[in-house]
Design a protein around this motif. Sequence first.
Motif, mmCIF file in Angstrom:
data_model
loop_
_atom_site.group_PDB
_atom_site.id
_atom_site.type_symbol
_atom_site.label_atom_id
_atom_site.label_comp_id
_atom_site.label_asym_id
_atom_site.label_seq_id
_atom_site.Cartn_x
_atom_site.Cartn_y
_atom_site.Cartn_z
ATOM 1 N N CYS A 32 1.004 -1.203 0.092
ATOM 2 C CA CYS A 32 0.129 0.132 0.052
ATOM 3 C C CYS A 32 0.787 1.198 0.043
ATOM 4 C CB CYS A 32 -0.937 -0.041 1.382
ATOM 5 S SG CYS A 32 -2.102 -1.134 1.378
ATOM 6 N N ARG A 33 0.239 2.289 -0.562
ATOM 7 C CA ARG A 33 0.798 3.670 -0.394
ATOM 8 C C ARG A 33 0.577 4.260 0.924
ATOM 9 N NH1 ARG A 33 5.157 5.171 -3.090
ATOM 10 N NH2 ARG A 33 4.977 7.140 -4.040
ATOM 11 N N ALA A 34 1.429 5.062 1.651
ATOM 12 C CA ALA A 34 0.953 5.917 2.532
ATOM 13 C C ALA A 34 1.744 7.184 2.463
ATOM 14 C CB ALA A 34 1.678 5.085 3.930
ATOM 15 N N PHE A 35 1.348 8.100 3.556
ATOM 16 C CA PHE A 35 1.852 9.566 3.291
ATOM 17 C C PHE A 35 2.174 10.068 4.616
ATOM 18 C CE2 PHE A 35 -2.643 9.947 3.307
ATOM 19 C CZ PHE A 35 -2.887 11.208 4.109
ATOM 20 N N ALA A 36 2.915 11.080 4.870
ATOM 21 C CA ALA A 36 3.299 11.823 5.954
ATOM 22 C C ALA A 36 3.151 13.328 6.020
ATOM 23 C CB ALA A 36 4.645 11.618 6.596
ATOM 24 N N VAL A 37 2.455 14.102 6.497
ATOM 25 C CA VAL A 37 2.342 15.537 6.520
ATOM 26 C C VAL A 37 2.544 16.101 7.772
ATOM 27 C CG1 VAL A 37 0.526 15.309 4.738
ATOM 28 C CG2 VAL A 37 -0.133 15.637 6.966
ATOM 29 N N ARG A 38 2.885 17.426 7.658
ATOM 30 C CA ARG A 38 3.257 18.107 8.896
ATOM 31 C C ARG A 38 1.747 19.032 8.816
ATOM 32 N NH1 ARG A 38 7.228 18.906 11.964
ATOM 33 N NH2 ARG A 38 8.854 18.105 10.504
ATOM 34 N N PHE A 39 1.332 18.995 10.447
ATOM 35 C CA PHE A 39 0.118 20.033 10.511
ATOM 36 C C PHE A 39 0.421 20.529 11.948
ATOM 37 C CE2 PHE A 39 -4.343 20.414 11.968
ATOM 38 C CZ PHE A 39 -4.899 21.226 11.016
ATOM 39 N N ARG A 40 0.276 21.776 11.961
ATOM 40 C CA ARG A 40 0.427 22.597 13.108
ATOM 41 C C ARG A 40 1.628 22.026 13.990
ATOM 42 N NH1 ARG A 40 -5.903 23.297 15.037
ATOM 43 N NH2 ARG A 40 -6.496 24.426 13.316
ATOM 44 N N GLY A 41 2.768 22.021 13.197
ATOM 45 C CA GLY A 41 4.067 21.579 13.842
ATOM 46 C C GLY A 41 4.168 20.110 14.233
ATOM 47 N N GLY A 42 3.305 19.192 14.001
ATOM 48 C CA GLY A 42 3.271 17.972 14.321
ATOM 49 C C GLY A 42 3.446 17.263 12.878
ATOM 50 N N VAL A 43 4.009 15.819 12.946
ATOM 51 C CA VAL A 43 3.970 14.986 11.805
ATOM 52 C C VAL A 43 2.805 13.826 12.103
ATOM 53 C CG1 VAL A 43 5.346 13.430 10.433
ATOM 54 C CG2 VAL A 43 6.368 15.405 11.277
ATOM 55 N N HIS A 44 2.294 13.708 11.074
ATOM 56 C CA HIS A 44 1.340 12.727 11.098
ATOM 57 C C HIS A 44 1.098 11.860 9.609
ATOM 58 C CE1 HIS A 44 -0.663 15.113 14.447
ATOM 59 N NE2 HIS A 44 -0.350 15.934 13.380
ATOM 60 N N ALA A 45 1.070 10.397 10.032
ATOM 61 C CA ALA A 45 1.156 9.669 8.727
ATOM 62 C C ALA A 45 -0.183 8.663 8.619
ATOM 63 C CB ALA A 45 2.511 8.805 8.749
ATOM 64 N N TYR A 46 -0.441 8.406 7.589
ATOM 65 C CA TYR A 46 -1.629 7.520 7.380
ATOM 66 C C TYR A 46 -1.697 6.613 5.953
ATOM 67 C CZ TYR A 46 -3.658 11.117 10.057
ATOM 68 O OH TYR A 46 -3.933 12.208 11.071
ATOM 69 N N LEU A 47 -2.405 5.610 5.916
ATOM 70 C CA LEU A 47 -2.461 4.913 4.621
ATOM 71 C C LEU A 47 -3.172 6.001 3.634
ATOM 72 C CD1 LEU A 47 -3.581 1.328 5.524
ATOM 73 C CD2 LEU A 47 -1.434 2.064 4.837
ATOM 74 N N ASN A 48 -2.731 5.807 2.357
ATOM 75 C CA ASN A 48 -3.269 6.580 1.347
ATOM 76 C C ASN A 48 -4.541 5.944 0.901
ATOM 77 O OD1 ASN A 48 -3.646 8.300 -0.641
ATOM 78 N ND2 ASN A 48 -1.571 8.450 -1.665
ATOM 79 N N ARG A 49 -5.638 5.973 1.497
ATOM 80 C CA ARG A 49 -6.830 5.120 1.062
ATOM 81 C C ARG A 49 -8.104 5.738 1.563
ATOM 82 N NH1 ARG A 49 -6.406 -1.006 2.643
ATOM 83 N NH2 ARG A 49 -5.055 -1.020 1.176
ATOM 84 N N CYS A 50 -8.832 6.504 0.939
ATOM 85 C CA CYS A 50 -10.042 7.062 1.327
ATOM 86 C C CYS A 50 -10.821 6.094 1.882
ATOM 87 C CB CYS A 50 -10.686 7.873 0.182
ATOM 88 S SG CYS A 50 -12.037 8.532 0.720
ATOM 89 N N THR A 51 -11.464 6.147 2.908
ATOM 90 C CA THR A 51 -12.381 5.155 3.477
ATOM 91 C C THR A 51 -13.751 5.258 2.860
ATOM 92 O OG1 THR A 51 -13.302 6.816 5.215
ATOM 93 C CG2 THR A 51 -11.265 5.555 5.908
#
Length: 122
Positions: A32-51
Amino acid sequence: MQERPVALCHSHELVDGGPAVAFDLVYAGQTCRAFAVRFRGGVHAYLNRCTHVGMELDGQPGRFFDDSGRWLLCHAHGAAYHPDSGACAGGPCRKGLVKIQVSEADGVVRWHTAYNLQPLEF
């Protein structure tokens, strides 16, 4: 199976509300593809899969935020997710995104393996 951190990128590569860093992993036995982003200083990561439909969220590579930089948005049907939790914020999403544990130290962002999340070389 013991959890372990896997280096993903340098901290400076993730800018608040900016492009994501994509990576591949094995989730529940499937690549699977996943991604990480920065939001309000924190790093968050998720599977790249819309529910909503199970397709990738980004219509353009690395672009997950809406124009306001406030929501992660599925390009196909407009499902919106909270960037810091992955919870459904509106639109046709059924539930939240699959969150991946991350850490940041010494200028490096790492994602953490779990019983159902493994690197490709595993």
